[in-house]
Design a protein around this motif. Structure first.
Motif, PDB file in Angstrom:
ATOM      1  N   ILE A  94      62.718  51.283  61.343  1.00  0.00           N
ATOM      2  CA  ILE A  94      61.291  51.293  61.683  1.00  0.00           C
ATOM      3  C   ILE A  94      60.539  52.321  60.855  1.00  0.00           C
ATOM      4  N   VAL A  95      61.073  53.535  60.773  1.00  0.00           N
ATOM      5  CA  VAL A  95      60.414  54.589  59.995  1.00  0.00           C
ATOM      6  C   VAL A  95      60.338  54.194  58.516  1.00  0.00           C
ATOM      7  N   ALA A  96      61.460  53.697  57.992  1.00  0.00           N
ATOM      8  CA  ALA A  96      61.488  53.302  56.584  1.00  0.00           C
ATOM      9  C   ALA A  96      60.545  52.130  56.328  1.00  0.00           C
ATOM     10  N   GLY A  97      60.508  51.154  57.255  1.00  0.00           N
ATOM     11  CA  GLY A  97      59.657  49.981  57.076  1.00  0.00           C
ATOM     12  C   GLY A  97      58.182  50.338  57.040  1.00  0.00           C
ATOM     13  N   PHE A  98      57.737  51.147  57.984  1.00  0.00           N
ATOM     14  CA  PHE A  98      56.323  51.525  58.016  1.00  0.00           C
ATOM     15  C   PHE A  98      55.974  52.460  56.860  1.00  0.00           C
ATOM     16  N   THR A  99      56.923  53.278  56.455  1.00  0.00           N
ATOM     17  CA  THR A  99      56.681  54.151  55.292  1.00  0.00           C
ATOM     18  C   THR A  99      56.520  53.323  54.018  1.00  0.00           C
ATOM     19  N   MET A 100      57.404  52.346  53.832  1.00  0.00           N
ATOM     20  CA  MET A 100      57.312  51.484  52.657  1.00  0.00           C
ATOM     21  C   MET A 100      56.004  50.699  52.654  1.00  0.00           C
ATOM     22  N   TYR A 101      55.571  50.258  53.835  1.00  0.00           N
ATOM     23  CA  TYR A 101      54.308  49.513  53.882  1.00  0.00           C
ATOM     24  C   TYR A 101      53.134  50.416  53.513  1.00  0.00           C
ATOM     25  N   ALA A 102      53.141  51.644  54.015  1.00  0.00           N
ATOM     26  CA  ALA A 102      52.052  52.574  53.689  1.00  0.00           C
ATOM     27  C   ALA A 102      51.984  52.823  52.180  1.00  0.00           C
ATOM     28  N   ILE A 103      53.154  53.007  51.556  1.00  0.00           N
ATOM     29  CA  ILE A 103      53.190  53.245  50.111  1.00  0.00           C
ATOM     30  C   ILE A 103      52.672  52.031  49.348  1.00  0.00           C
ATOM     31  N   LEU A 104      53.159  50.852  49.717  1.00  0.00           N
ATOM     32  CA  LEU A 104      52.741  49.633  49.008  1.00  0.00           C
ATOM     33  C   LEU A 104      51.286  49.285  49.299  1.00  0.00           C
ATOM     34  N   PHE A 105      50.795  49.604  50.490  1.00  0.00           N
ATOM     35  CA  PHE A 105      49.383  49.385  50.816  1.00  0.00           C
ATOM     36  C   PHE A 105      48.496  50.172  49.864  1.00  0.00           C
ATOM     37  N   VAL A 106      48.865  51.414  49.641  1.00  0.00           N
ATOM     38  CA  VAL A 106      48.096  52.267  48.721  1.00  0.00           C
ATOM     39  C   VAL A 106      48.232  51.781  47.276  1.00  0.00           C
ATOM     40  N   CYS A 107      49.411  51.279  46.930  1.00  0.00           N
ATOM     41  CA  CYS A 107      49.676  50.842  45.557  1.00  0.00           C
ATOM     42  C   CYS A 107      49.174  49.432  45.259  1.00  0.00           C
ATOM     43  N   ALA A 108      48.660  48.738  46.261  1.00  0.00           N
ATOM     44  CA  ALA A 108      48.233  47.346  46.071  1.00  0.00           C
ATOM     45  C   ALA A 108      47.241  47.179  44.914  1.00  0.00           C
ATOM     46  N   PRO A 109      46.199  48.027  44.798  1.00  0.00           N
ATOM     47  CA  PRO A 109      45.285  47.873  43.650  1.00  0.00           C
ATOM     48  C   PRO A 109      45.983  48.096  42.305  1.00  0.00           C
ATOM     49  N   LEU A 110      46.975  48.981  42.268  1.00  0.00           N
ATOM     50  CA  LEU A 110      47.705  49.214  41.017  1.00  0.00           C
ATOM     51  C   LEU A 110      48.528  47.989  40.632  1.00  0.00           C
ATOM     52  N   ILE A 111      49.125  47.345  41.639  1.00  0.00           N
ATOM     53  CA  ILE A 111      49.887  46.126  41.379  1.00  0.00           C
ATOM     54  C   ILE A 111      48.961  45.033  40.849  1.00  0.00           C
ATOM     55  N   ALA A 112      47.781  44.906  41.457  1.00  0.00           N
ATOM     56  CA  ALA A 112      46.805  43.912  41.010  1.00  0.00           C
ATOM     57  C   ALA A 112      46.358  44.187  39.574  1.00  0.00           C
ATOM     58  N   ASP A 113      46.140  45.454  39.249  1.00  0.00           N
ATOM     59  CA  ASP A 113      45.737  45.820  37.881  1.00  0.00           C
ATOM     60  C   ASP A 113      46.858  45.545  36.887  1.00  0.00           C
ATOM     61  N   PHE A 114      48.104  45.815  37.278  1.00  0.00           N
ATOM     62  CA  PHE A 114      49.239  45.617  36.368  1.00  0.00           C
ATOM     63  C   PHE A 114      49.344  44.153  35.946  1.00  0.00           C
ATOM     64  N   PHE A 115      49.154  43.236  36.904  1.00  0.00           N
ATOM     65  CA  PHE A 115      49.258  41.808  36.604  1.00  0.00           C
ATOM     66  C   PHE A 115      47.907  41.182  36.239  1.00  0.00           C
ATOM     67  N   SER A 116      46.839  41.991  36.238  1.00  0.00           N
ATOM     68  CA  SER A 116      45.489  41.491  35.933  1.00  0.00           C
ATOM     69  C   SER A 116      45.078  40.361  36.879  1.00  0.00           C
ATOM     70  N   GLN A 117      45.411  40.539  38.160  1.00  0.00           N
ATOM     71  CA  GLN A 117      45.079  39.555  39.188  1.00  0.00           C
ATOM     72  C   GLN A 117      44.425  40.281  40.367  1.00  0.00           C
ATOM     73  N   PRO A 118      43.087  40.412  40.372  1.00  0.00           N
ATOM     74  CA  PRO A 118      42.400  41.178  41.423  1.00  0.00           C
ATOM     75  C   PRO A 118      42.709  40.699  42.845  1.00  0.00           C
ATOM     76  N   VAL A 119      42.976  39.387  43.024  1.00  0.00           N
ATOM     77  CA  VAL A 119      43.220  38.873  44.370  1.00  0.00           C
ATOM     78  C   VAL A 119      44.491  39.441  44.969  1.00  0.00           C
ATOM     79  N   LEU A 120      45.362  39.983  44.138  1.00  0.00           N
ATOM     80  CA  LEU A 120      46.634  40.508  44.640  1.00  0.00           C
ATOM     81  C   LEU A 120      46.452  41.696  45.580  1.00  0.00           C
TER      82      LEU A 120
END
Length: 485
Positions: A94-120
């Protein structure tokens, strides 16, 4: 005392038999449902829709590996796991799952920029919700698995698949595009976790004690690294293509790779269920393990080559008849992937032999080498286009069989000539059968008729050749079927 032991062994045997039967029901039903929902959604959605969601697969899979950290298998190794052990693993997940989600939530715009897909940005934040939700179901799933309650696991998988598939189809028919696939994933994970909690009636309690985690980590950490490398190996091409190619092309590759994976994983998973325990037990007697391995190798080749080369044979008809002409660019990709996919079940068998001898280090090094070669070859051939990169990937799968053979020889002397003798006749016969079937069925332009005729003709011709050559593997399969009936 002996009577008590006999009763316990008989109960275990009965429970194991029922577990295997329900496992077969689970695998068979989920394959059919995935086929049905996959066809309906592919006809309704575009290649761009599939490409968008496919780009996120490697992130969710890696996060899933990290949050589970191999503790399900570690729990299974405890005799028996206690409430305290389950509780520690549950809170860690549970701790690891919510921690990973928080990290990826913050990184979502970076992922979208990396693939040049704003909808991501928005899509990924929804898809990544599967990570903390799945964390809630890891321990209930482990309890059901350890207790051999495959009936409950089968029910959970089938019900979740129906609910998520219906959700995806409803959204797709209402023009929600890639959101249909995103919500389908989230509904499946959520329903599965809820149903498994209902079956086990188990939930984590306070206080939190992580001391069992430290005791299990030495074992689980090796599984964590292995699982992460496997995930990277399976998804690295989609990740690279997402950066280098248009999103629609990624969707075409994803569709081709999905059908290829369904084919070879069906064989690999079937063998993996029995190979590890059987090979481990056979290691007690000198020479017996290699004899068992060679028998499994022949059976795997006997099934894998005709199935995968047969899929390549009917790829055009299958794609057009089931999911439509818009997916025609996926046909040559599927045909190429099937050639390499025919060898992947052999890889699985080699891996199980190596692990059965306690050499997980060799397994890790081979997987790591495979990833390096995949990335290097793909990037070098990027200027030549998608087809060249996929062809190189397929060739690597074929050639890398030799690497697995060399690794196996580090733990058990095994002649390359014997390996070729056990596998290549099936490959050559399957290739000849598919070529003959191809030319013999060109008389009809009706795609669905050609699809049916090619499947029937290739199957009958392959079995007929095996019968005429008096291939022992065929007679062993027929004998097993007679005994089972």
């Amino acid at each position: 005392m002996s009577y008590f032991c006999t009763v316990v062994m008989e109960n275990l045997k009965e429970k194991t038999a029922k577990s295997i039967a329900w496992g077969a029901v689970n695998n068979g039903t989920t394959q059919v449902l995935n086929l049905v929902f996959g066809i309906v959604l592919a006809r309704q959605l575009s290649e761009d829709d599939y490409g968008i969601v496919a780009l996120l697969t490697i992130f969710t899979a890696l996060a899933g590996c990290i949050q589970s950290a191999g503790f399900s298998q570690a729990l299974a190794n405890l005799k028996p796991p206690t409430r305290r052990d389950y509780n520690a693993v549950a809170w860690f997940n549970i701790v690891a799952g919510f921690t990973m989600y928080a990290i990826l939530f913050v990184c979502a715009p970076l992922i979208a920029d990396f693939f040049s897909q704003p909808v991501l940005t928005d899509v990924s934040r929804l898809v990544f919700l599967t990570i903390p939700v799945s964390a809630l179901g890891i321990v209930p799933n482990a309890k059901l698995w350890i207790e051999l309650r495959n009936r409950e696991l089968a029910i959970a998988a089938i019900v979740s698949l129906v609910l998520s598939g219906c959700t995806g189809m409803w959204l797709a028919f209402h023009d929600y595009g890639y959101w249909s696939l995103a919500w389908q994933q989230l509904v499946f994970i959520s329903a599965s976790a809820v149903i498994k909690y209902g079956f086990t009636r188990w939930c984590p309690t306070l206080p939190v004690d992580f001391s069992p985690i430290r005791r299990m980590f030495a074992f689980s950490s090796k599984l964590l690294l292995t699982n992460m490398l496997t995930v990277v190996s399976q998804n690295v091409l989609t990740f690279i293509f997402g950066k280098l190619l248009p999103i629609g092309v990624v969707g075409q590759f994803n569709q081709a790779n999905k059908w290829n994976t369904m084919g070879h994983s069906f064989i690999s998973n079937t063998m993996a269920q029995v190979a590890q325990p059987v090979l481990t037990k056979a290691s007690d007697e000198a020479g017996r393990q290699q004899r068992v391995f060679r028998k499994m190798l022949r059976f795997t080749a006997f099934v894998s080559f005709p199935l995968m080369l047969g899929l390549a044979l009917v790829a055009h008809e299958f794609i057009v008849v089931t999911i439509g002409e818009k997916w025609l660019p996926a046909v040559p990709l599927l045909q190429i992937l099937c050639v390499g996919g025919a060898f992947l079940p052999l890889h699985t068998l080699y891996q199980n032999f190596i692990i059965s001898r306690g050499r997980s280090d060799l397994y890790l090094w081979c997987i790591a080498l495979m990833i390096v070669l995949q990335i290097g070859i793909t990037l070098c051939l990027a200027p030549l286009g998608l087809t060249a990169m996929v062809a190189a990937f397929a060739v690597l799968n074929v050639v890398f069989t030799l690497c697995w053979h060399i690794a196996l020889c580090r733990v058990e002397p095994f002649s390359l000539w014997h390996a070729l003798k056990d596998t290549m006749p099936f490959a050559l016969i399957a290739l000849a059968v598919m070529a003959a079937t191809h030319y013999a069925t060109l008389w009809t332009d009706t795609l669905w008729l050609r699809l049916v005729v090619r499947i029937l003709m290739a199957g009958l011709l392959y079995v007929g050749v095996m019968w005429l050559l008096r291939v022992k593997t065929l007679s062993e399969c027929l004998e097993a079927l007679r005994v089972k009936s």
